[in-house]
Design a protein around this motif. Structure first.
Motif, PDB file in Angstrom:
ATOM      1  N   CYS A  30       0.819  -1.218   0.000  1.00  0.00           N
ATOM      2  CA  CYS A  30       0.000   0.000   0.000  1.00  0.00           C
ATOM      3  C   CYS A  30       0.848   1.263   0.000  1.00  0.00           C
ATOM      4  O   CYS A  30       0.422   2.294  -0.517  1.00  0.00           O
ATOM      5  CB  CYS A  30      -0.962  -0.011   1.183  1.00  0.00           C
ATOM      6  N   VAL A  36      -5.848   0.490  -0.760  1.00  0.00           N
ATOM      7  CA  VAL A  36      -6.322   0.600   0.618  1.00  0.00           C
ATOM      8  C   VAL A  36      -6.047  -0.729   1.310  1.00  0.00           C
ATOM      9  O   VAL A  36      -6.306  -1.784   0.744  1.00  0.00           O
ATOM     10  CB  VAL A  36      -7.845   0.888   0.636  1.00  0.00           C
ATOM     11  N   HIS A  72     -14.803   0.036  -1.710  1.00  0.00           N
ATOM     12  CA  HIS A  72     -13.617   0.568  -2.390  1.00  0.00           C
ATOM     13  C   HIS A  72     -13.516   0.047  -3.822  1.00  0.00           C
ATOM     14  O   HIS A  72     -13.207   0.809  -4.740  1.00  0.00           O
ATOM     15  CB  HIS A  72     -12.347   0.237  -1.609  1.00  0.00           C
ATOM     16  N   GLN A  77     -11.227   1.645  -6.589  1.00  0.00           N
ATOM     17  CA  GLN A  77     -10.017   1.711  -5.765  1.00  0.00           C
ATOM     18  C   GLN A  77      -9.444   0.311  -5.558  1.00  0.00           C
ATOM     19  O   GLN A  77     -10.179  -0.625  -5.261  1.00  0.00           O
ATOM     20  CB  GLN A  77     -10.366   2.316  -4.401  1.00  0.00           C
ATOM     21  N   VAL A  79      -7.494  -2.622  -3.534  1.00  0.00           N
ATOM     22  CA  VAL A  79      -7.554  -2.998  -2.124  1.00  0.00           C
ATOM     23  C   VAL A  79      -6.613  -4.167  -1.861  1.00  0.00           C
ATOM     24  O   VAL A  79      -6.508  -5.085  -2.680  1.00  0.00           O
ATOM     25  CB  VAL A  79      -8.994  -3.410  -1.717  1.00  0.00           C
TER      26      VAL A  79
END
Length: 140
Positions: A30, A36, A72, A77, A79
């Motif tokens: 990350c 995330v 997410h 996004q 993850v």
């Protein structure tokens, strides 16, 4: 570093026994990506910031982790989820999410023995080790 598949989020699942380096690896990934980091342990932190394991909350904390991941991914996004995932069924909700959100999927296994920070007793770790399932070939 930006997501190298700009229009496609990446879901990384990191599995391993307690103390194997899952959280450390997830944090490193990350740090160099825009992903995330999620793990069930994050939802076992009390208001004072202390980790408090409560087996009665396991179902709820895993559901929260899955819901956060789903949110997410739906927002595009990437993850990284680091949980024990000793049995394949424990990953199924995430595998389904990756497919539903057209996310690239990678599964990483950690096998280190660094000592666990949550004080999981050896007998519990040994029980997890005994029920450990190898990844099906399609995920290897």
């Amino acid at each position: 570093m930006a997501n190298h598949l700009a229009d496609k989020p990446i879901l990384t699942l990191i599995r391993g026994l307690p103390g194997s380096g899952k959280s450390t690896l997830a944090a490193a990934i990350c740090q160099i990506t825009d992903a995330v980091h999620l793990e069930a342990d994050q939802f076992m932190i009390d208001r004072s910031g202390n980790y408090r394991f409560d087996s009665r909350k396991l179902r709820d904390v895993h559901a929260r982790c899955e819901a956060e991941c789903d949110g997410h991914l739906s927002a595009g996004q990437s993850v990284v989820v680091s949980n024990t995932f000793s049995e394949i069924w424990e990953m199924q909700a995430y595998l389904d999410m990756a497919e539903r959100h057209h996310a690239a999927l990678q599964i990483i296994e950690c096998h280190g023995r660094f000592g666990n920070i949550h004080g999981v007793p050896d007998d519990k770790i040994n029980a997890m080790r005994k029920r450990w399932q190898q990844l099906p070939e399609r995920y290897s």
